[in-house]
Design an enzyme around this catalytic site. Structure first.
Site, mmCIF file in Angstrom:
data_model
loop_
_atom_site.group_PDB
_atom_site.id
_atom_site.type_symbol
_atom_site.label_atom_id
_atom_site.label_comp_id
_atom_site.label_asym_id
_atom_site.label_seq_id
_atom_site.Cartn_x
_atom_site.Cartn_y
_atom_site.Cartn_z
ATOM 1 N N ASP A 49 13.652 50.363 -20.835
ATOM 2 C CA ASP A 49 14.049 50.352 -19.428
ATOM 3 C C ASP A 49 14.446 51.767 -19.003
ATOM 4 O O ASP A 49 15.448 52.308 -19.484
ATOM 5 C CB ASP A 49 15.244 49.393 -19.269
ATOM 6 C CG ASP A 49 15.464 48.956 -17.844
ATOM 7 O OD1 ASP A 49 14.719 49.394 -16.955
ATOM 8 O OD2 ASP A 49 16.401 48.167 -17.618
ATOM 9 N N ASP A 50 13.641 52.388 -18.148
ATOM 10 C CA ASP A 50 13.908 53.742 -17.622
ATOM 11 C C ASP A 50 13.761 54.845 -18.667
ATOM 12 O O ASP A 50 14.376 55.900 -18.547
ATOM 13 C CB ASP A 50 15.309 53.840 -17.006
ATOM 14 C CG ASP A 50 15.439 53.116 -15.679
ATOM 15 O OD1 ASP A 50 14.485 52.437 -15.274
ATOM 16 O OD2 ASP A 50 16.500 53.228 -15.047
ATOM 17 N N CYS A 89 11.479 48.487 -11.849
ATOM 18 C CA CYS A 89 11.624 47.462 -12.889
ATOM 19 C C CYS A 89 10.773 46.206 -12.751
ATOM 20 O O CYS A 89 9.881 45.959 -13.559
ATOM 21 C CB CYS A 89 13.096 47.041 -12.963
ATOM 22 S SG CYS A 89 14.246 48.406 -13.181
ATOM 23 N N ARG A 93 7.280 45.061 -14.809
ATOM 24 C CA ARG A 93 7.321 43.980 -15.794
ATOM 25 C C ARG A 93 6.340 42.859 -15.441
ATOM 26 O O ARG A 93 5.747 42.232 -16.327
ATOM 27 C CB ARG A 93 8.747 43.445 -15.913
ATOM 28 C CG ARG A 93 9.653 44.451 -16.580
ATOM 29 C CD ARG A 93 11.144 44.241 -16.322
ATOM 30 N NE ARG A 93 11.825 45.470 -16.662
ATOM 31 C CZ ARG A 93 12.228 45.798 -17.895
ATOM 32 N NH1 ARG A 93 12.078 44.930 -18.890
ATOM 33 N NH2 ARG A 93 12.790 46.964 -18.130
ATOM 34 N N LYS A 142 15.919 42.279 -21.305
ATOM 35 C CA LYS A 142 15.926 42.170 -19.843
ATOM 36 C C LYS A 142 14.665 41.471 -19.337
ATOM 37 O O LYS A 142 13.555 41.892 -19.623
ATOM 38 C CB LYS A 142 16.030 43.574 -19.246
ATOM 39 C CG LYS A 142 15.876 43.640 -17.734
ATOM 40 C CD LYS A 142 16.052 45.057 -17.259
ATOM 41 C CE LYS A 142 15.518 45.252 -15.857
ATOM 42 N NZ LYS A 142 15.701 46.634 -15.375
ATOM 43 N N HIS A 144 14.125 40.060 -15.603
ATOM 44 C CA HIS A 144 13.955 40.656 -14.273
ATOM 45 C C HIS A 144 12.706 40.193 -13.523
ATOM 46 O O HIS A 144 12.116 40.938 -12.730
ATOM 47 C CB HIS A 144 13.993 42.181 -14.340
ATOM 48 C CG HIS A 144 14.677 42.782 -13.144
ATOM 49 N ND1 HIS A 144 15.015 44.111 -13.058
ATOM 50 C CD2 HIS A 144 15.089 42.212 -11.979
ATOM 51 C CE1 HIS A 144 15.598 44.357 -11.909
ATOM 52 N NE2 HIS A 144 15.666 43.207 -11.241
ATOM 53 N N SER A 167 18.726 43.559 -14.076
ATOM 54 C CA SER A 167 19.227 44.829 -14.605
ATOM 55 C C SER A 167 20.721 44.774 -14.907
ATOM 56 O O SER A 167 21.500 44.142 -14.179
ATOM 57 C CB SER A 167 18.955 45.967 -13.617
ATOM 58 O OG SER A 167 17.580 46.239 -13.519
ATOM 59 N N HIS A 235 18.464 52.342 -19.343
ATOM 60 C CA HIS A 235 18.896 52.131 -17.955
ATOM 61 C C HIS A 235 20.424 52.157 -17.900
ATOM 62 O O HIS A 235 21.093 51.648 -18.797
ATOM 63 C CB HIS A 235 18.371 50.762 -17.494
ATOM 64 C CG HIS A 235 18.488 50.464 -16.041
ATOM 65 N ND1 HIS A 235 19.686 50.389 -15.373
ATOM 66 C CD2 HIS A 235 17.535 50.199 -15.110
ATOM 67 C CE1 HIS A 235 19.467 50.080 -14.103
ATOM 68 N NE2 HIS A 235 18.165 49.969 -13.920
ATOM 69 N N ASP A 287 9.003 50.766 -18.795
ATOM 70 C CA ASP A 287 8.633 50.219 -17.492
ATOM 71 C C ASP A 287 8.416 51.268 -16.408
ATOM 72 O O ASP A 287 7.647 51.067 -15.478
ATOM 73 C CB ASP A 287 9.669 49.187 -17.026
ATOM 74 C CG ASP A 287 11.066 49.772 -16.843
ATOM 75 O OD1 ASP A 287 11.332 50.895 -17.327
ATOM 76 O OD2 ASP A 287 11.909 49.092 -16.223
ATOM 77 N N ASN A 288 9.126 52.374 -16.490
ATOM 78 C CA ASN A 288 8.995 53.442 -15.488
ATOM 79 C C ASN A 288 9.713 54.671 -16.015
ATOM 80 O O ASN A 288 10.326 54.642 -17.087
ATOM 81 C CB ASN A 288 9.567 53.015 -14.125
ATOM 82 C CG ASN A 288 10.958 52.426 -14.178
ATOM 83 O OD1 ASN A 288 11.142 51.228 -13.977
ATOM 84 N ND2 ASN A 288 11.954 53.250 -14.483
ATOM 85 N N LYS A 308 11.712 58.168 -11.910
ATOM 86 C CA LYS A 308 11.768 56.801 -11.387
ATOM 87 C C LYS A 308 11.863 56.803 -9.869
ATOM 88 O O LYS A 308 12.549 57.632 -9.268
ATOM 89 C CB LYS A 308 12.978 56.086 -11.991
ATOM 90 C CG LYS A 308 13.229 54.675 -11.458
ATOM 91 C CD LYS A 308 14.430 54.051 -12.141
ATOM 92 C CE LYS A 308 14.685 52.637 -11.593
ATOM 93 N NZ LYS A 308 15.754 51.942 -12.339
#
Length: 488
Positions: A49-50, A89, A93, A142, A144, A167, A235, A287-288, A308
């Site tokens: 995540d991030d 996010c 996903r 996660k 989401h 998140s 994240h 994811d990003n 991001k």
């Protein structure tokens, strides 16, 4: 540890060919060519995540080490041009789990706890696809893609789930909007294991999710399995386990990455201990890009521009490493464009599973994954949408085209510190063309010098708009499908 320069040196095609031929000569199962599987492989899919493009040792990270992930890269394939479909996010996903651009399945942005929107049950997730082939399916981390009980992972093909509905910063301790969010729950199956997560709870999540992954692998060692590990790190809010706090030069962010690397090491060790190493494909990506406004609590895009929340390379280009001993030749580097939408169709081909009846956008990238000589990206173009369906950018071959829109930047802004973000400035993006083979940092706009290239790319974009729309032009795509919606 010797670190690669940015961009990391890439082997020529002859190097990849030599590695491929060496692999074929020494493979334990010479009768099976890459991609032709005698039995369905296990799959462990790790989706951070991030995580920034420059956050791993094999991608140039500094201030900490990632020995397990770097080992994965040495023993498998490292993609240099791997993309998420959106720099945020939920959208990203949705693409990973359905093989579709997120706009096709009606998921945009980052879904809030009270949004009522989730992934439609008419869509086929990777878990549902593999269950058709008799796989056990599990997830930790996660989700989401919908927070209502009817929208959770166990309603989308996962046999078990331990994790967060959205998140981890969507909680009453948010640094800017503490009153905007309800208590954050930790969910186990369909029940709340913890109704109101505390900072102490968050500091144990990486360990706890890893333990669930290890347990799942051991419990299902005698049948094909798919485990989706989606750490809520790096994240914000950042939390590292006690064993990792204060251990890196990079501070808390480095500590968090070190713990993620440890987590990967635990999974790889478990596969070896259970005798499943050569029967399991492990894929690691994110994811990003990094959340740059958080400064010392955000990651690094390395040589890439922005992060991001933008469709410059730093927002959508991700680290991607895949390992499968005896199947993926070690030490491969793939520089062909590929995307998270390609995971589902590639795994479907490996598992002998039927693709969804509905149209998807991903392609089978087994030739890239296995380093087949002359393998090329199956995509004529990749497209990037953000902010309620704006088609902000696309890539085709060496070319990246951005369409006029308003983005955000931290250039010239005070960086965030200690978990409190800085403030973005607005950035006016024009019609911008970049040659990513010579300008990975998107510094020189070639749009005026290459009008024919721009014209060709715009023609491709127009076909995409007809399918999936573009809110910048107030257009709705003819192939957009609705998400699930519930109201309490």
């Amino acid at each position: 540890m010797q670190l690669p320069a940015w961009p990391a040196p890439l082997p020529g095609r002859s190097t990849c060919l030599a590695a491929f031929l060496t692999f074929l000569v020494g493979a334990a199962s010479p009768d099976a060519a890459p991609g032709e599987e005698a039995s369905p492989p296990n799959l462990v899919l790790i989706f951070c995540d991030d995580l920034g493009y420059g956050d791993l040792g094999s991608y140039g990270a500094r201030g900490y080490e990632t020995p397990n992930l770097d080992g994965m890269a040495r023993e498998g394939v490292r993609f240099t041009d791997f993309y998420a479909t959106s720099p945020v996010c939920s959208a990203s996903r949705a693409s990973l789990l359905t093989g579709c651009y997120h706009e096709r399945v009606g998921i945009q942005g980052a879904l809030g706890p009270r949004s009522g929107t989730g992934l439609s049950h008419a869509e086929t997730t990777l878990a549902e696809l593999l269950k058709q082939r008799g796989y056990a399916t599990g997830m930790a981390g996660k989700w989401h893609l919908g927070s209502h009980p009817s929208q959770r992972p166990t309603r989308h093909g996962f046999d078990e789930f331990l994790g967060l509905p959205y998140s981890a910063d969507m909680w009453p301790r948010h640094p800017e909007a503490p009153k905007a969010y309800p208590p954050l729950p930790l969910i186990d199956g369909d029940r709340n294991a913890i109704a109101d997560v505390t900072p102490e709870d968050q500091s144990r999540f990486t360990e706890r999710f890893t333990e669930r992954a290890v347990s799942f692998i051991r419990r299902h060692r005698d049948r094909p399995f798919f485990f989706y590990l989606a750490p809520n790190m790096p994240h914000v809010p950042l939390f590292a386990g006690e064993k990792f706090r204060g251990k890196t030069e990079r501070g808390l962010y480095g500590d968090v990455i070190a713990e993620i690397d440890w987590s990967v090491g635990q999974i790889l060790r478990t596969l070896k201990e259970t005798g499943l190493d050569d029967r399991t494909l492990v894929v690691f990506t994110s994811d990003n890009g990094p959340w740059l406004s958080y400064g010392d609590h955000g990651g690094s895009a390395g040589p890439l521009r922005e992060g991001k929340g933008t469709c410059y390379e730093g927002g959508v280009r991700e680290p991607m490493i895949a390992r499968w001993p005896g199947r993926i030749p070690p030490g491969l580097v793939c520089r062909e464009p590929a995307s998270t939408i390609d995971v589902l169709p590639t795994i479907a081909a490996l598992a002998g599973a039927r693709l969804p009846d509905r149209p998807i956008d991903g392609k089978d990238i087994r030739p890239l994954l296995f380093g087949e000589p002359g393998a090329r990206s199956p995509h004529d173009a990749l497209f990037f949408q953000y902010l309620n369906g704006q088609l902000q950018a696309m890539r085709s071959g060496r070319w990246k085209l951005l369409f006029p829109h308003t983005a955000r930047t931290m250039i010239g802004q005070a960086a965030g510190k200690g978990g409190v973000p800085g403030k973005y400035a607005q950035l006016a993006v024009g019609l911008e063309l970049y040659d990513l083979e010579s300008d990975i940092g998107e510094t020189t706009n070639l749009a005026e010098r290459k009008p024919e290239v721009v014209r060709q790319l715009e023609e491709k974009a127009e076909r995409f708009r007809e399918e999936l729309g573009d809110s910048l032009q107030k257009r709705t795509g003819k192939a957009v499908r609705p998400p699930d919606r519930v109201s309490d």
